[in-house]
Design a protein around this motif. Structure first.
Motif, mmCIF file in Angstrom:
data_model
loop_
_atom_site.group_PDB
_atom_site.id
_atom_site.type_symbol
_atom_site.label_atom_id
_atom_site.label_comp_id
_atom_site.label_asym_id
_atom_site.label_seq_id
_atom_site.Cartn_x
_atom_site.Cartn_y
_atom_site.Cartn_z
ATOM 1 N N ALA A 165 8.527 -11.798 7.971
ATOM 2 C CA ALA A 165 8.058 -10.412 7.934
ATOM 3 C C ALA A 165 7.599 -9.958 9.313
ATOM 4 O O ALA A 165 7.857 -8.812 9.725
ATOM 5 C CB ALA A 165 6.923 -10.272 6.922
ATOM 6 N N ARG A 168 10.487 -9.184 11.272
ATOM 7 C CA ARG A 168 11.363 -8.243 10.580
ATOM 8 C C ARG A 168 12.759 -8.849 10.399
ATOM 9 O O ARG A 168 13.777 -8.219 10.684
ATOM 10 C CB ARG A 168 11.447 -6.918 11.323
ATOM 11 C CG ARG A 168 10.101 -6.207 11.447
ATOM 12 C CD ARG A 168 10.224 -4.938 12.251
ATOM 13 N NE ARG A 168 8.926 -4.364 12.555
ATOM 14 C CZ ARG A 168 8.717 -3.367 13.416
ATOM 15 N NH1 ARG A 168 9.750 -2.825 14.052
ATOM 16 N NH2 ARG A 168 7.516 -2.906 13.650
ATOM 17 N N ASP A 185 3.115 -8.732 -2.877
ATOM 18 C CA ASP A 185 2.666 -7.785 -1.858
ATOM 19 C C ASP A 185 3.538 -7.850 -0.615
ATOM 20 O O ASP A 185 4.015 -6.829 -0.100
ATOM 21 C CB ASP A 185 1.200 -8.051 -1.492
ATOM 22 C CG ASP A 185 0.976 -9.465 -0.951
ATOM 23 O OD1 ASP A 185 1.737 -10.391 -1.332
ATOM 24 O OD2 ASP A 185 0.050 -9.660 -0.146
ATOM 25 N N GLU A 189 6.595 -5.075 0.773
ATOM 26 C CA GLU A 189 6.606 -4.509 2.130
ATOM 27 C C GLU A 189 7.947 -4.763 2.806
ATOM 28 O O GLU A 189 8.509 -3.882 3.462
ATOM 29 C CB GLU A 189 5.476 -5.123 2.958
ATOM 30 C CG GLU A 189 4.079 -4.725 2.513
ATOM 31 C CD GLU A 189 3.000 -5.442 3.316
ATOM 32 O OE1 GLU A 189 3.363 -6.123 4.310
ATOM 33 O OE2 GLU A 189 1.815 -5.342 2.967
ATOM 34 N N GLN A 193 11.598 -2.117 3.806
ATOM 35 C CA GLN A 193 12.321 -2.090 5.079
ATOM 36 C C GLN A 193 13.759 -2.607 4.945
ATOM 37 O O GLN A 193 14.475 -2.725 5.938
ATOM 38 C CB GLN A 193 11.573 -2.931 6.111
ATOM 39 C CG GLN A 193 10.147 -2.492 6.370
ATOM 40 C CD GLN A 193 9.431 -3.447 7.315
ATOM 41 O OE1 GLN A 193 9.667 -3.450 8.526
ATOM 42 N NE2 GLN A 193 8.548 -4.271 6.775
#
Length: 367
Positions: A165, A168, A185, A189, A193
């Motif tokens: 994360a 990315r 959670d 997120e 994306q």
């Protein structure tokens, strides 16, 4: 041969039921690379090792965490497995023979003598930061389940996801555990994306069959609940009906797809039972104990779908087989997907957001 308290006779590699309660494998054969073979006999003294098959976890100091492959019939070229061996104990797991590479048995050892990679997150950060690294989707949990029970205490999968994360980086996760909801959670997120997709394996909807096939994996209902919860959080989910076992769970294909679609699954796939190396005998022993009347028929259908062998590793057909039985499964699966409205195009993760985060002390870019 040796005698057991239940009066049965057991082959040298087999283990009496009281010594493997709650486990999947019925035997613990030596790995195929071992130069010697063990032989057990009843000397009248209790065998402490077989009386209590407790889970042992050993730290494995890996030099790299990303594994590369060039297989033309799988949609990823890199993967991460934070653990070696799997406590779920699925008798059909195609990763069982890998335990032979560390001198252990693909039988009970595979589900009781596990290895963790405590440096997984550190190694991943280093590898993603390497000059010249080019991102493509990393598959997490391709060999053993990243959310098996020991993840509750070791937390390696969560740590790996946090690194991905942070960078990315796109990821695809394969699991049969609702423990994945612990990380909802973070997954939500990443999904926002376009960085993540989750595949949930549902082998059967029958709790009794599931308990025998995969004794320490979550109840089928829990997996459907995980599909629903992830879908509601915006995480794209695929259901994998795997493995399809002739004459055992193949009649459930349509029911599994319907239940998963109702829970929110966007994609569906399947894998025909694979029996590489020692898995042939292990699954055969399992059938002898649990479904002796079906064993010959199951292996006959499987052989018909594998070119006359119990397993054929040829690219392109190793996952789905070939011949009349395999074609029937393929057509049923395709028709069920169409009827239930599964989209034709798969959800794909993006690589365009990838960047190496700056570290403390790094020189700032001029522009």
């Amino acid at each position: 041969m040796r005698g057991g308290p239940d009066g049965r006779r057991y082959e040298a590699s087999q283990v009496a039921p009281e010594a493997r309660r709650g486990r999947g494998a019925t035997a613990n054969p030596d790995g195929r690379f071992e130069a010697t073979r063990r032989e057990s006999f009843d000397d009248g003294w209790p065998d402490e090792a077989e009386r209590s098959r407790r889970t042992e976890v050993t730290a494995e100091r890996a030099r790299h965490i990303i594994t590369r492959n060039a297989s033309p019939d799988i949609p990823f070229d890199r993967s991460i497995n934070p653990y070696r061996g799997c406590e779920h104990g699925c008798i059909y797991c195609f990763a069982r023979p890998n335990h032979s590479y560390v001198g252990l048995s693909p039988g009970l050892d595979f589900e009781t003598r596990l290895f963790s990679k405590p440096d997984a997150a550190v190694l991943l950060e280093r590898e993603l930061s390497a000059p010249g690294y080019r991102p493509r989707t990393i598959a997490l949990g391709t060999a053993t389940d990243p959310y098996q029970p020991i993840e509750r205490t070791h937390g390696l999968t969560r740590a790996v996801l946090e690194v991905l994360a942070h960078f990315r980086h796109p990821v695809g996760i394969v699991t049969k555990s609702n423990l994945i909801l612990r990380d909802r959670d973070l997954l939500a997120e990443m999904a926002a994306q376009g960085l993540v997709k989750v595949a949930i394996s549902v082998t059967t909807l029958d709790p009794d069959l599931a308990r025998r096939l995969e004794p320490r994996a979550p109840h089928p209902r829990k997996r459907l609940e995980a599909i629903r919860a992830l879908s509601e959080a915006g995480v794209p989910v695929m259901v994998i009906a795997a493995p399809i076992i002739p004459s055992l769970n193949d009649h459930e294909i349509e029911a599994i797809l319907e239940a998963a679609r109702s829970a929110g699954a966007r994609e569906a796939n399947y894998v025909l039972l694979r029996l590489p190396h020692e898995l042939d005998d292990l699954v055969g022993d399992w059938f002898t104990e649990h479904y002796p009347g079906r064993k010959a028929h199951v292996f006959s259908l499987l052989s018909a779908a594998r070119g006359g062998k119990t397993y054929d590793a040829a690219f392109g057909t190793r996952m789905i087989g070939q011949g009349p039985y395999a074609d029937l499964i393929r057509r049923r699966f395709a028709l069920a997907k169409r009827r239930l409205g599964f989209p034709e195009e798969p959800v794909r993760q993006t690589t365009e957001l990838f960047r190496v985060p700056p570290r403390a002390g790094d020189q700032l870019a001029l522009f």
